[in-house]
Design a protein around this motif. Structure first.
Motif, PDB file in Angstrom:
ATOM      1  N   GLY A   1      51.790  23.107  47.923  1.00 17.87           N
ATOM      2  CA  GLY A   1      52.594  24.357  48.029  1.00 17.87           C
ATOM      3  C   GLY A   1      53.449  24.402  49.342  1.00 17.87           C
ATOM      4  O   GLY A   1      54.268  25.270  49.452  1.00 17.87           O
ATOM      5  N   GLY A   2      53.533  23.113  50.043  1.00 14.54           N
ATOM      6  CA  GLY A   2      54.333  23.074  51.262  1.00 14.54           C
ATOM      7  C   GLY A   2      55.799  22.798  50.936  1.00 14.54           C
ATOM      8  O   GLY A   2      56.180  22.368  49.830  1.00 14.54           O
ATOM      9  N   ASP A   3      56.503  22.938  51.928  1.00  9.30           N
ATOM     10  CA  ASP A   3      58.130  22.493  52.058  1.00  9.30           C
ATOM     11  C   ASP A   3      58.121  21.097  52.099  1.00  9.30           C
ATOM     12  O   ASP A   3      58.078  20.646  53.510  1.00  9.30           O
ATOM     13  CB  ASP A   3      58.821  23.229  52.926  1.00  9.30           C
ATOM     14  CG  ASP A   3      60.282  23.114  52.751  1.00  9.30           C
ATOM     15  OD1 ASP A   3      60.544  22.277  51.814  1.00  9.30           O
ATOM     16  OD2 ASP A   3      61.009  23.661  53.247  1.00  9.30           O
ATOM     17  N   TRP A   4      58.383  20.390  51.158  1.00  5.74           N
ATOM     18  CA  TRP A   4      58.331  18.940  51.299  1.00  5.74           C
ATOM     19  C   TRP A   4      59.618  18.477  51.958  1.00  5.74           C
ATOM     20  O   TRP A   4      59.661  17.179  52.397  1.00  5.74           O
ATOM     21  CB  TRP A   4      58.315  18.056  50.098  1.00  5.74           C
ATOM     22  CG  TRP A   4      56.914  18.246  49.511  1.00  5.74           C
ATOM     23  CD1 TRP A   4      56.063  19.216  49.340  1.00  5.74           C
ATOM     24  CD2 TRP A   4      56.393  17.190  48.503  1.00  5.74           C
ATOM     25  NE1 TRP A   4      54.852  18.916  48.831  1.00  5.74           N
ATOM     26  CE2 TRP A   4      55.172  17.589  48.225  1.00  5.74           C
ATOM     27  CE3 TRP A   4      57.078  15.943  48.162  1.00  5.74           C
ATOM     28  CZ2 TRP A   4      54.286  17.014  47.368  1.00  5.74           C
ATOM     29  CZ3 TRP A   4      56.283  15.241  47.332  1.00  5.74           C
ATOM     30  CH2 TRP A   4      54.804  15.824  47.006  1.00  5.74           C
ATOM     31  N   SER A   5      60.470  19.472  52.085  1.00  8.51           N
ATOM     32  CA  SER A   5      61.873  19.112  52.824  1.00  8.51           C
ATOM     33  C   SER A   5      61.627  18.932  54.299  1.00  8.51           C
ATOM     34  O   SER A   5      62.598  18.329  55.214  1.00  8.51           O
ATOM     35  CB  SER A   5      63.058  19.768  52.505  1.00  8.51           C
ATOM     36  OG  SER A   5      62.439  21.162  53.084  1.00  8.51           O
ATOM     37  N   ASP A   6      60.446  19.478  54.973  1.00  8.88           N
ATOM     38  CA  ASP A   6      60.391  19.594  56.495  1.00  8.88           C
ATOM     39  C   ASP A   6      60.381  18.380  57.160  1.00  8.88           C
ATOM     40  O   ASP A   6      61.098  18.127  57.911  1.00  8.88           O
ATOM     41  CB  ASP A   6      59.205  20.385  56.715  1.00  8.88           C
ATOM     42  CG  ASP A   6      59.052  21.715  56.602  1.00  8.88           C
ATOM     43  OD1 ASP A   6      60.199  22.270  56.422  1.00  8.88           O
ATOM     44  OD2 ASP A   6      57.898  22.450  56.543  1.00  8.88           O
ATOM     45  N   ASP A   7      59.546  17.326  56.601  1.00  8.60           N
ATOM     46  CA  ASP A   7      59.573  16.018  57.119  1.00  8.60           C
ATOM     47  C   ASP A   7      58.652  15.079  56.339  1.00  8.60           C
ATOM     48  O   ASP A   7      58.095  15.665  55.423  1.00  8.60           O
ATOM     49  CB  ASP A   7      59.045  16.027  58.569  1.00  8.60           C
ATOM     50  CG  ASP A   7      57.464  16.612  58.527  1.00  8.60           C
ATOM     51  OD1 ASP A   7      56.534  16.275  57.938  1.00  8.60           O
ATOM     52  OD2 ASP A   7      57.412  17.546  59.177  1.00  8.60           O
ATOM     53  N   GLY A   8      58.848  13.808  56.367  1.00 12.75           N
ATOM     54  CA  GLY A   8      58.119  12.913  55.812  1.00 12.75           C
ATOM     55  C   GLY A   8      56.873  12.144  56.267  1.00 12.75           C
ATOM     56  O   GLY A   8      56.692  11.042  55.971  1.00 12.75           O
ATOM     57  N   TRP A   9      56.371  12.992  57.588  1.00 11.23           N
ATOM     58  CA  TRP A   9      55.572  12.068  58.211  1.00 11.23           C
ATOM     59  C   TRP A   9      54.173  12.032  57.400  1.00 11.23           C
ATOM     60  O   TRP A   9      53.608  12.984  56.827  1.00 11.23           O
ATOM     61  CB  TRP A   9      55.195  12.835  59.596  1.00 11.23           C
ATOM     62  CG  TRP A   9      56.563  12.800  60.627  1.00 11.23           C
ATOM     63  CD1 TRP A   9      57.391  13.703  60.415  1.00 11.23           C
ATOM     64  CD2 TRP A   9      56.934  11.654  61.110  1.00 11.23           C
ATOM     65  NE1 TRP A   9      58.448  13.376  61.366  1.00 11.23           N
ATOM     66  CE2 TRP A   9      58.238  12.262  61.677  1.00 11.23           C
ATOM     67  CE3 TRP A   9      56.603  10.458  61.337  1.00 11.23           C
ATOM     68  CZ2 TRP A   9      58.923  11.385  62.667  1.00 11.23           C
ATOM     69  CZ3 TRP A   9      57.311   9.566  62.203  1.00 11.23           C
ATOM     70  CH2 TRP A   9      58.656   9.997  62.816  1.00 11.23           C
ATOM     71  N   GLN A  10      53.450  11.004  57.733  1.00 11.00           N
ATOM     72  CA  GLN A  10      51.981  10.786  56.993  1.00 11.00           C
ATOM     73  C   GLN A  10      51.189  10.016  58.310  1.00 11.00           C
ATOM     74  O   GLN A  10      51.777   9.366  59.011  1.00 11.00           O
ATOM     75  CB  GLN A  10      51.992   9.975  55.858  1.00 11.00           C
ATOM     76  CG  GLN A  10      52.603  10.653  54.651  1.00 11.00           C
ATOM     77  CD  GLN A  10      52.480   9.563  53.372  1.00 11.00           C
ATOM     78  OE1 GLN A  10      53.564   9.130  53.011  1.00 11.00           O
ATOM     79  NE2 GLN A  10      51.421   9.567  52.779  1.00 11.00           N
ATOM     80  N   MET A  11      49.891  10.078  58.135  1.00 11.31           N
ATOM     81  CA  MET A  11      48.968   9.106  59.017  1.00 11.31           C
ATOM     82  C   MET A  11      47.989   8.515  58.197  1.00 11.31           C
ATOM     83  O   MET A  11      47.511   9.190  57.141  1.00 11.31           O
ATOM     84  CB  MET A  11      48.502  10.083  59.792  1.00 11.31           C
ATOM     85  CG  MET A  11      47.276   9.681  60.833  1.00 11.31           C
ATOM     86  SD  MET A  11      46.717  10.640  62.111  1.00 11.31           S
ATOM     87  CE  MET A  11      48.188  10.922  63.109  1.00 11.31           C
ATOM     88  N   ALA A  12      47.907   7.269  58.450  1.00  5.33           N
ATOM     89  CA  ALA A  12      46.810   6.413  57.692  1.00  5.33           C
ATOM     90  C   ALA A  12      45.719   5.828  58.646  1.00  5.33           C
ATOM     91  O   ALA A  12      45.853   5.482  59.802  1.00  5.33           O
ATOM     92  CB  ALA A  12      47.675   5.216  57.084  1.00  5.33           C
ATOM     93  N   VAL A  13      44.523   5.953  58.377  1.00  6.22           N
ATOM     94  CA  VAL A  13      43.322   5.762  59.182  1.00  6.22           C
ATOM     95  C   VAL A  13      42.354   4.751  58.512  1.00  6.22           C
ATOM     96  O   VAL A  13      42.328   4.928  57.234  1.00  6.22           O
ATOM     97  CB  VAL A  13      42.546   7.091  59.481  1.00  6.22           C
ATOM     98  CG1 VAL A  13      41.159   6.787  60.103  1.00  6.22           C
ATOM     99  CG2 VAL A  13      43.406   8.219  60.167  1.00  6.22           C
ATOM    100  N   THR A  14      42.066   3.763  59.212  1.00  2.65           N
ATOM    101  CA  THR A  14      41.109   2.863  58.504  1.00  2.65           C
ATOM    102  C   THR A  14      39.964   2.567  59.354  1.00  2.65           C
ATOM    103  O   THR A  14      40.122   2.505  60.618  1.00  2.65           O
ATOM    104  CB  THR A  14      41.911   1.301  58.110  1.00  2.65           C
ATOM    105  OG1 THR A  14      43.150   1.612  57.631  1.00  2.65           O
ATOM    106  CG2 THR A  14      41.194   0.302  57.574  1.00  2.65           C
ATOM    107  N   ARG A  15      38.792   2.146  58.910  1.00  2.00           N
ATOM    108  CA  ARG A  15      37.579   1.577  59.645  1.00  2.00           C
ATOM    109  C   ARG A  15      37.185   0.645  58.996  1.00  2.00           C
ATOM    110  O   ARG A  15      36.712   0.803  57.784  1.00  2.00           O
ATOM    111  CB  ARG A  15      36.683   2.824  59.916  1.00  2.00           C
ATOM    112  CG  ARG A  15      35.750   2.403  60.882  1.00  2.00           C
ATOM    113  CD  ARG A  15      34.802   3.695  61.225  1.00  2.00           C
ATOM    114  NE  ARG A  15      34.244   3.183  62.696  1.00  2.00           N
ATOM    115  CZ  ARG A  15      33.113   4.001  63.144  1.00  2.00           C
ATOM    116  NH1 ARG A  15      32.668   5.318  62.836  1.00  2.00           N
ATOM    117  NH2 ARG A  15      32.695   3.695  64.377  1.00  2.00           N
ATOM    118  N   ASP A  16      36.783  -0.399  59.582  1.00  3.50           N
ATOM    119  CA  ASP A  16      36.002  -1.720  58.966  1.00  3.50           C
ATOM    120  C   ASP A  16      34.570  -1.241  59.096  1.00  3.50           C
ATOM    121  O   ASP A  16      33.977  -0.354  59.653  1.00  3.50           O
ATOM    122  CB  ASP A  16      36.139  -2.800  59.889  1.00  3.50           C
ATOM    123  CG  ASP A  16      37.667  -3.577  59.649  1.00  3.50           C
ATOM    124  OD1 ASP A  16      38.212  -3.350  58.507  1.00  3.50           O
ATOM    125  OD2 ASP A  16      38.275  -3.937  60.634  1.00  3.50           O
TER     126      ASP A  16
END
Length: 330
Positions: A44-59
């Motif tokens: 329901g957010g405004d996708w036009s605001d920005d396209g930032w994402q974060m990816a997290v990985t742990r071995d």
């Protein structure tokens, strides 16, 4: 003997790791417990605001560390990542955050509301929701056996990190090196493939696309029969031709959108150098959901070496890995 062979094939079937959605995050672990989580666009957010994402990985394993990446169109170096609601920040320099900076950011994310991306002047240029991140981190703690240890992100306890199970080794697949020349297909054989696959009906009243052929090695040829296309997905039914005999290609894990019929590769690709066959099925045109598989030929069937997926169509181009194996040429 036939029963024993069927049992052996069933036991060898890849058991892909779990994937869960918590709020604005998706988390998954593969078959050796390497875990990933990635942010989604808020519902329901405004996708036009920005396209930032974060990816997290742990071995996996007692010494498994964190890796954090910022995903965005031409993500500029030098931006600050500040956790809203918790005292932590880090500077994105274009490479993955690891070690102490990553661990500090993870600890803050478990209690924060959002990660705010700020430029050099301190202006907010992006915002990543942390709703569901704590549950995703707890999921990783449980999958990797860290609950109750000092190495857990959320479910911390007094047990030492040495109590965490050791990381497992990747399964090894003996693959056939791609070599040779693909066999020629006679008109009669082509007709048989079109008819047997039921793909001819997709091209009634129009010319049929070319049938692809790729040498697999050992005298075998992979034949890809076109079987319909949409706006962004092109389907093919795979066959193996060897010594004049034709059979539907066998897989240890079904590719693409295989249903009750023969296996179906989507947007198939073949790499002659590695011998890898790929299937990449997009859930919709922008590619923010779907599934992708990579296989190698072992002389009898195609064996899964990697599987990635994203079940949520909410802006994530970072599909998560749920299976990995190491191919070694015979």
């Amino acid at each position: 003997m036939l029963i024993l062979s069927a049992l052996a094939l069933a036991q060898a079937a890849p058991q892909q790791g779990p994937m869960k959605t918590f709020g604005d995050w998706v988390v998954a672990c593969d078959n050796v417990k390497r875990c990933e989580m990635t942010s989604l666009q808020p519902e329901g957010g405004d996708w036009s605001d920005d396209g930032w994402q974060m990816a997290v990985t742990r071995d996996a394993g007692p010494n498994g560390g964190w890796s954090i990446e910022l995903i965005g169109e031409d993500a500029p170096k030098g931006v600050a990542l500040k956790v809203e609601g918790a005292p932590a920040d880090a500077i994105w320099r274009g490479d993955a955050l690891t070690g102490a900076p990553a661990a500090s950011l993870i600890a803050a994310m478990a209690n924060g509301k959002a990660v705010v991306v700020r430029d050099g002047a301190g202006k907010a240029i992006g915002r990543i929701s942390l709703t569901g991140s704590s549950a995703s981190l707890r999921f990783i703690d449980a999958e990797q056996g860290r609950v109750g240890t000092v190495s857990a992100a959320v479910a911390k306890g007094a047990k030492p990190a040495s109590a965490v199970p050791a990381a497992a080794s990747l399964p090894v697949i003996a693959s056939v090196r791609a070599a040779g020349t693909p066999v020629a297909l006679s008109p009669a054989l082509l007709n048989q493939l079109w008819t047997q696959s039921d793909c001819a009906e997709n091209y009634e009243g129009e010319s049929r696309p070319d049938v692809e052929r790729h040498a697999l090695g050992g005298g075998a040829t992979l034949v890809l029969v076109p079987c319909g296309a949409g706006a962004y997905n092109f389907s093919t039914v795979p066959y193996v031709v060897k010594a004049g005999k034709v059979q539907v290609a066998a897989f240890d894990s079904s590719p693409g959108w295989t249903g009750d019929g023969p296996p179906m590769l989507v947007n198939a690709g073949f790499d002659a150098k590695t011998g890898e066959v790929g299937s990449y099925a997009k859930g919709r045109g922008i590619g923010d959901c779907g599934s992708a598989e990579t296989y190698v030929w072992d002389g009898i069937r195609f064996r899964l070496t990697q599987a990635r997926a994203m079940g949520e169509c909410r802006g994530s181009i970072n599909w998560l890995t749920v299976w990995r194996a190491r191919a070694v040429a015979k």
